[in-house]
Write an enzyme that holds these catalytic residues in place. Structure first.
Site, short mmCIF file in Angstrom:
data_model
loop_
_atom_site.label_atom_id
_atom_site.label_comp_id
_atom_site.label_asym_id
_atom_site.label_seq_id
_atom_site.Cartn_x
_atom_site.Cartn_y
_atom_site.Cartn_z
N HIS A 1 0.86 -1.20 0.00
CA HIS A 1 0.00 0.00 0.00
C HIS A 1 0.89 1.24 0.00
O HIS A 1 1.45 1.62 1.02
CB HIS A 1 -0.91 0.01 1.24
N HIS B 1 1.56 5.34 -1.80
CA HIS B 1 1.21 6.49 -2.64
C HIS B 1 2.48 7.08 -3.23
O HIS B 1 3.38 7.48 -2.48
CB HIS B 1 0.48 7.56 -1.82
N LYS C 1 -9.45 -0.62 -5.63
CA LYS C 1 -9.47 0.10 -4.36
C LYS C 1 -10.81 0.78 -4.14
O LYS C 1 -11.28 1.53 -4.99
CB LYS C 1 -8.35 1.15 -4.37
N HIS D 1 -10.49 1.13 1.98
CA HIS D 1 -10.25 2.19 2.97
C HIS D 1 -11.41 2.10 3.95
O HIS D 1 -12.53 2.50 3.64
CB HIS D 1 -10.18 3.57 2.31
N HIS E 1 -4.49 -0.47 5.98
CA HIS E 1 -3.98 0.34 7.09
C HIS E 1 -4.88 0.29 8.33
O HIS E 1 -5.45 1.29 8.74
CB HIS E 1 -3.72 1.79 6.68
N ASP F 1 1.49 2.78 3.44
CA ASP F 1 0.63 3.95 3.25
C ASP F 1 1.44 5.24 3.26
O ASP F 1 0.95 6.29 3.65
CB ASP F 1 -0.49 4.00 4.30
C1 NCD Z 1 -3.52 9.18 1.84
C2 NCD Z 1 -3.09 10.19 0.77
O1 NCD Z 1 -2.57 11.25 1.13
O2 NCD Z 1 -3.23 9.88 -0.42
N1 NCD Z 1 -3.55 9.84 3.11
C3 NCD Z 1 -3.46 9.24 4.33
O3 NCD Z 1 -3.59 9.95 5.32
N2 NCD Z 1 -3.23 7.97 4.45
C4 NCD Z 1 -4.83 8.60 1.46
C5 NCD Z 1 -5.21 7.39 2.25
O4 NCD Z 1 -4.62 6.32 2.11
O5 NCD Z 1 -6.15 7.48 3.07
ZN ZN Z 2 -3.28 5.07 1.50
#
Ligand code: NCD
Ligand code: ZN
Length: 349
Positions: free
Chosen positions: A14, A16, A100, A137, A175, A250
């Site tokens: 996971h 970003h 997702k 999520h 998460h 995450d």
């Molecule tokens: C994530 C993001 O910034 O893309 N933010 C977070 O607080 N984890 C989005 C997510 O996974 O909820």
């Molecule tokens: Zn995330």
């Protein structure tokens, strides 16, 4: 005392990565250590079709350091309008490993998320039939539910009914942050169809950390960190060796200007020292022997993939977390634990 540890190369289930200059700034930190990562599709324009996902995957590959074998795995962003045939075709073609589910408005860039699960029942039925994992999520968006309760309420209102309606659907509860989520995953783990990712930061901070000596915007993420007893439940689950729990950072970079402001974005950037942070948490629990299962074995098993063949080494010794990661457009990201010293060093051998 364990002073060094050899692990199969881990994967991040996971992550970003964003796009453009930010992608180029953050990707090398993940790629130095992890073999694969599921790249989250919540770009400003969501990655909701195969063509967009292939183009994004190309941009990620182009941003990799030379001769790096890191593999981005793509997830499809589900919307109210996702077409089951197109999604199944993307899965069949090897573009999408999973899809997702962002409840609309639950988190960063989730405005195009699903407003009502009833609208995507045909999509979920198809995913169940083709064994395509649904990544969830897990927070309700009902503003009357306290932010610290949104995950636990999601289990009762959404996740439990969903699993009952689709008894073959494979689900990753992303998460997880609560003892309730851990118990729920365990209750379904016997079927092999429910699993959870656990972040490094949720193993290391609790909700008081966010207010330690003042308000700390760099510790604000979603789902928000919970009470200490929940952190302890997460540590116990992650370090249990149980197949249903695996690594998902995450890591979610935001420019410092979007964090240190009157209404700051949710997301922690942990990728700069991700495996070192997990090593800290497992070491504190006296469970370094189970880090490999969590980081390198349980995830591939859930996704039906082989574990990585190469090994990495972790050695006890100081790692200085960078103060900042700066993108070529000048955006500055502050890593989790920036400027502090961690007790484990990553080695690529
Ligand atoms: C994530 C993001 O910034 O893309 N933010 C977070 O607080 N984890 C989005 C997510 O996974 O909820
Ligand atoms: Zn995330």
């Amino acid at each position: 005392m364990i002073t060094s540890l050899v692990l199969r190369r881990p994967d991040d289930w996971h992550l970003h990565l964003r796009d453009g200059a930010m992608l180029r700034a953050v990707l090398p930190w993940t790629a130095r250590c992890f073999g694969r990562a599921i790249v989250m599709p919540n770009l400003r324009v969501p990655v909701s079709g195969s063509a967009e996902a292939m183009a994004y995957r190309d941009r990620i590959r182009a941003a990799l350091p030379p001769s790096c074998s890191f593999q981005p795995l793509m997830a499809c962003y589900l919307t109210d309008h996702t077409d089951p045939d197109a999604l199944a075709a993307g899965h069949d073609a090897g573009v999408f490993i999973a899809a997702k589910l962002y409840p609309a408005h639950a988190t960063t860039n989730s405005d195009h998320g699903v407003t009502d699960l009833a609208l995507i029942r045909p999509v979920l039925a198809r995913m169940e039939r083709i064994a395509m994992p649904l990544l969830v999520h897990g927070e309700v968006t009902d503003p009357t539910v306290d932010i610290f309760d949104r995950e636990a309420v999601f289990i009762d209102r959404v996740l439990a009914p969903l699993l009952a309606d689709f008894p073959g659907l494979r689900v990753v509860f992303e998460h997880v942050t609560t003892g309730e989520a851990v118990a729920f995953v365990r209750a379904h783990a016997g079927t092999g169809r429910v699993a959870a990712t656990v972040t490094a930061h949720h193993l290391l901070i609790n909700r008081s950390s966010i207010f330690e000596g003042g308000i700390r915007p760099h510790l604000y993420c979603l789902p928000i960190a919970k009470r200490e007893r929940h952190r302890l439940a997460l540590v116990e689950a992650a370090t249990s060796g149980e197949a249903a729990f695996f690594l998902g950072t995450d890591s979610a970079p935001h420019p410092i200007t979007a964090k240190e402001t009157a209404c700051g974005c949710a997301g922690l950037f942990t990728a700069a020292t991700a495996i070192e942070l997990y090593a800290e948490a497992f070491d504190a629990a006296g469970r370094l022997d189970r880090l490999e299962a969590f980081a390198s074995l349980n995830g591939p098993r859930f996704y039906g993939l082989e574990p990585n063949v190469e090994r990495i080494t972790l050695r006890r010794g100081p790692t200085l977390v960078p103060e900042a990661v700066t993108a070529e457009d000048g955006a500055v990201v502050r890593p989790f634990r920036a400027g502090s010293t961690l007790n484990w060093q990553f080695g690529d051998d």
